[in-house]
Design a protein around this motif. Structure first.
Motif, PDB file in Angstrom:
ATOM      1  N   LEU A  28       0.841  -1.194   0.000  1.00 25.87           N
ATOM      2  CA  LEU A  28       0.000   0.000   0.000  1.00 25.87           C
ATOM      3  C   LEU A  28       0.876   1.243   0.000  1.00 25.87           C
ATOM      4  CD1 LEU A  28      -2.541  -0.984   2.806  1.00 25.87           C
ATOM      5  CD2 LEU A  28      -3.009  -0.960   0.340  1.00 25.87           C
TER       6      LEU A  28
ATOM      7  N   GLU B  62      -4.093   4.529   2.399  1.00 31.53           N
ATOM      8  CA  GLU B  62      -4.649   4.077   1.124  1.00 31.53           C
ATOM      9  C   GLU B  62      -5.551   2.861   1.333  1.00 31.53           C
ATOM     10  OE1 GLU B  62      -2.949   3.300  -3.314  1.00 31.53           O
ATOM     11  OE2 GLU B  62      -2.101   2.025  -1.757  1.00 31.53           O
TER      12      GLU B  62
ATOM     13  N   MET C 197      -9.581   2.529   0.610  1.00 27.45           N
ATOM     14  CA  MET C 197     -10.005   1.697  -0.515  1.00 27.45           C
ATOM     15  C   MET C 197     -10.856   0.499  -0.115  1.00 27.45           C
ATOM     16  SD  MET C 197      -6.937   1.605  -3.338  1.00 27.45           S
ATOM     17  CE  MET C 197      -6.052   0.374  -2.399  1.00 27.45           C
TER      18      MET C 197
ATOM     19  N   LEU D 277     -14.501   0.502  -0.906  1.00 30.34           N
ATOM     20  CA  LEU D 277     -14.827   0.352  -2.328  1.00 30.34           C
ATOM     21  C   LEU D 277     -14.942  -1.111  -2.722  1.00 30.34           C
ATOM     22  CD1 LEU D 277     -12.418   3.081  -3.774  1.00 30.34           C
ATOM     23  CD2 LEU D 277     -14.905   3.246  -3.556  1.00 30.34           C
TER      24      LEU D 277
ATOM     25  N   SER E 107      -9.593   9.285   7.180  1.00 31.37           N
ATOM     26  CA  SER E 107      -9.739   8.411   6.006  1.00 31.37           C
ATOM     27  C   SER E 107     -10.690   7.252   6.270  1.00 31.37           C
ATOM     28  CB  SER E 107      -8.372   7.873   5.564  1.00 31.37           C
ATOM     29  OG  SER E 107      -7.870   6.917   6.482  1.00 31.37           O
TER      30      SER E 107
ATOM     31  N   GLY F 234     -13.366   7.059   3.084  1.00 30.33           N
ATOM     32  CA  GLY F 234     -13.516   5.949   2.156  1.00 30.33           C
ATOM     33  C   GLY F 234     -14.940   5.448   2.085  1.00 30.33           C
TER      34      GLY F 234
ATOM     35  N   ALA G 143     -17.388   5.442  -1.318  1.00 27.19           N
ATOM     36  CA  ALA G 143     -18.031   4.218  -1.797  1.00 27.19           C
ATOM     37  C   ALA G 143     -19.554   4.328  -1.831  1.00 27.19           C
ATOM     38  CB  ALA G 143     -17.621   3.046  -0.906  1.00 27.19           C
TER      39      ALA G 143
ATOM     40  N   LEU H  68      -9.000  -6.107  -2.831  1.00 25.79           N
ATOM     41  CA  LEU H  68      -8.292  -4.853  -2.615  1.00 25.79           C
ATOM     42  C   LEU H  68      -7.300  -4.606  -3.753  1.00 25.79           C
ATOM     43  CD1 LEU H  68      -8.327  -2.678  -0.380  1.00 25.79           C
ATOM     44  CD2 LEU H  68      -6.320  -3.789   0.597  1.00 25.79           C
TER      45      LEU H  68
ATOM     46  N   VAL I 240      -9.215  -3.311  -6.760  1.00 25.78           N
ATOM     47  CA  VAL I 240      -9.513  -1.877  -6.673  1.00 25.78           C
ATOM     48  C   VAL I 240      -8.254  -1.060  -6.956  1.00 25.78           C
ATOM     49  CG1 VAL I 240     -10.200  -0.019  -5.115  1.00 25.78           C
ATOM     50  CG2 VAL I 240     -11.448  -2.192  -5.088  1.00 25.78           C
ATOM     51  N   LYS I 241      -7.167  -1.450  -6.320  1.00 22.52           N
ATOM     52  CA  LYS I 241      -5.913  -0.708  -6.449  1.00 22.52           C
ATOM     53  C   LYS I 241      -5.399  -0.711  -7.886  1.00 22.52           C
ATOM     54  CE  LYS I 241      -1.228  -0.666  -4.446  1.00 22.52           C
ATOM     55  NZ  LYS I 241      -1.132   0.767  -4.166  1.00 22.52           N
TER      56      LYS I 241
ATOM     57  N   MET J  42      -6.368   2.146 -10.050  1.00 23.03           N
ATOM     58  CA  MET J  42      -5.991   3.473  -9.564  1.00 23.03           C
ATOM     59  C   MET J  42      -4.531   3.807  -9.822  1.00 23.03           C
ATOM     60  SD  MET J  42      -8.022   3.749  -5.949  1.00 23.03           S
ATOM     61  CE  MET J  42      -9.819   3.783  -5.905  1.00 23.03           C
TER      62      MET J  42
END
Length: 391
Positions: free
Chosen positions: A98, A103, A107, A110, A128, A132, A136, A260, A263-264, A267
């Protein structure tokens, strides 16, 4: 132009207001003693810097870094966790890098929430954790953390209709901002609660080493060693004084790690490989510097607590983290932001308003122990004069 409705939930940012207040105080000629941000002022260890420096001259590190290329880092992270917590970790399927633990906490909603789903988050909490959820399209349900409950949420107080729509619980201990530690039996109860209500438990864990008193801080994976429904986020920012390098990782349930990563992947890529080489050196080498860092923050904690107590402030020494969390005098009990902005404007001392961490944080302030003892004493003296003048 028309902007997305989701931004409405993100428009309030007291840390942005504090940043502006610090800039204005600096422009007015005040030297700033900044205790508002938990960014360590201690140096990164030389062997870590050397590993990064050696990477700079290696052209193979200069390209995009995809997941397969991070395996040496993931293995170092898995080995570190196993040594520290006695939890077996599969570096291939149960770890993902990460860009800081922040982060991951931003995330993971999401990967889990559909619009309207609830996430159970602490109040107060790190921004955060709720940000997040809002991104979402989810709804945060705020679990109050009260001093009389040792800043632990009362899980039995969460309404049944909320639990029906909930997918995620977010915890973080040692806790920012309150500095509370959760015992292992609390995590065991939280895991059982999440099993009962089919929730994922996400644990933000950047302070496992910054414990000053008592037993070490437990990992949530010690309560869920099979990783049935938990994920934990670790950052090298605090233990290894690597905040600016933005390196951390997630460890947990393999299916959740896979999502995860999914999702990452849309990005961006991972950090520069040289930074991960530095992180490997930090995690795999001797841990003497970590112990020295903890001792430095313990000394600073003791200095700041003693200085506040000498001023007549009823504050107790926190057992962990790099923060002091304390109530404001009654005059500012409903305006911690006003207190902090006026304090920095008049004195140059910057601290964090409790309202920046949630509704339950109002009436508190947070000091970050990120300056040397002399600066901490000076900050308290200036704050004392400011309060005396105001009262």
């Amino acid at each position: 132009m028309q902007f997305a409705d989701r931004l409405q939930s993100l428009k309030s940012n007291v840390f942005g207001e504090m940043d502006r207040a610090k800039a204005q105080a600096r422009a007015a000629g005040h030297p700033i003693i900044d205790l508002s941000v938990g960014s360590s002022d201690l140096p990164t260890e030389e062997r870590v810097l050397e590993a990064i420096a050696q990477s700079l001259s290696d052209p193979s590190t200069h390209g995009y870094l995809l997941l397969n290329g991070t395996l040496p880092f993931r293995q170092a992270a898995a080995d570190w966790y196993t040594r520290k917590f006695g939890v077996s970790v599969d570096a291939e399927t149960e770890v993902t890098p990460l860009i800081g633990s922040q982060e991951g906490t931003a995330m993971v909603p999401l990967a889990l929430l559909n619009p309207g789903d609830f996430a159970l988050v602490q109040d107060p909490s790190y921004p955060s954790h709720t940000g997040g959820v809002y991104l979402a399209g989810g709804q945060p349900y705020f679990m109050p953390l009260l001093a009389e409950n040792n800043f632990l949420p009362v899980l039995e107080d969460i309404p049944a209709p909320v639990l029906v729509q909930a997918k995620l619980m977010v915890l973080s201990y040692p806790h920012n901002p309150t500095a509370a530690i959760a015992p292992l039996d609390f995590f065991q109860r939280a895991i059982a609660f999440c099993e009962q209500h089919n929730l994922v438990l996400a644990h933000d864990f950047p302070y496992p080493d910054l414990v000053f008193d008592g037993a070490p801080a437990p990992s949530v994976l010690q309560a869920d060693p099979e990783k049935r429904r938990s994920i934990e986020f670790f950052s090298l920012s605090k233990s290894y004084n690597m905040g600016g390098f933005r390196v951390g990782y997630a460890i947990g349930n393999a299916a959740l790690i896979e999502k995860l990563r999914q999702v990452k992947a849309v990005m961006g890529f991972n950090q520069y490989a040289g930074i991960l080489n530095g992180a490997i050196a930090a995690l795999s080498g001797p841990q003497d510097t970590v112990a020295a860092t903890v001792q430095r923050f313990r000394e600073r904690r003791d200095v700041l607590v003693a200085s506040l107590q000498e001023m007549g402030w009823a504050v107790t020494a926190p057992p962990a983290t790099m923060y002091i969390w304390t109530r404001l005098p009654e005059r500012w009990a409903q305006d911690s932001l006003g207190f902090c902005t006026e304090l920095v404007a008049q004195t140059g001392v910057a601290i964090a308003p409790g309202s920046g961490f949630g509704k339950a944080g109002e009436g508190y302030i947070r000091f970050a122990l990120v300056r040397d003892p002399a600066a901490l004493r000076e900050a308290v003296a200036k704050m004392g004069a400011f309060i005396q003048s105001a009262l």
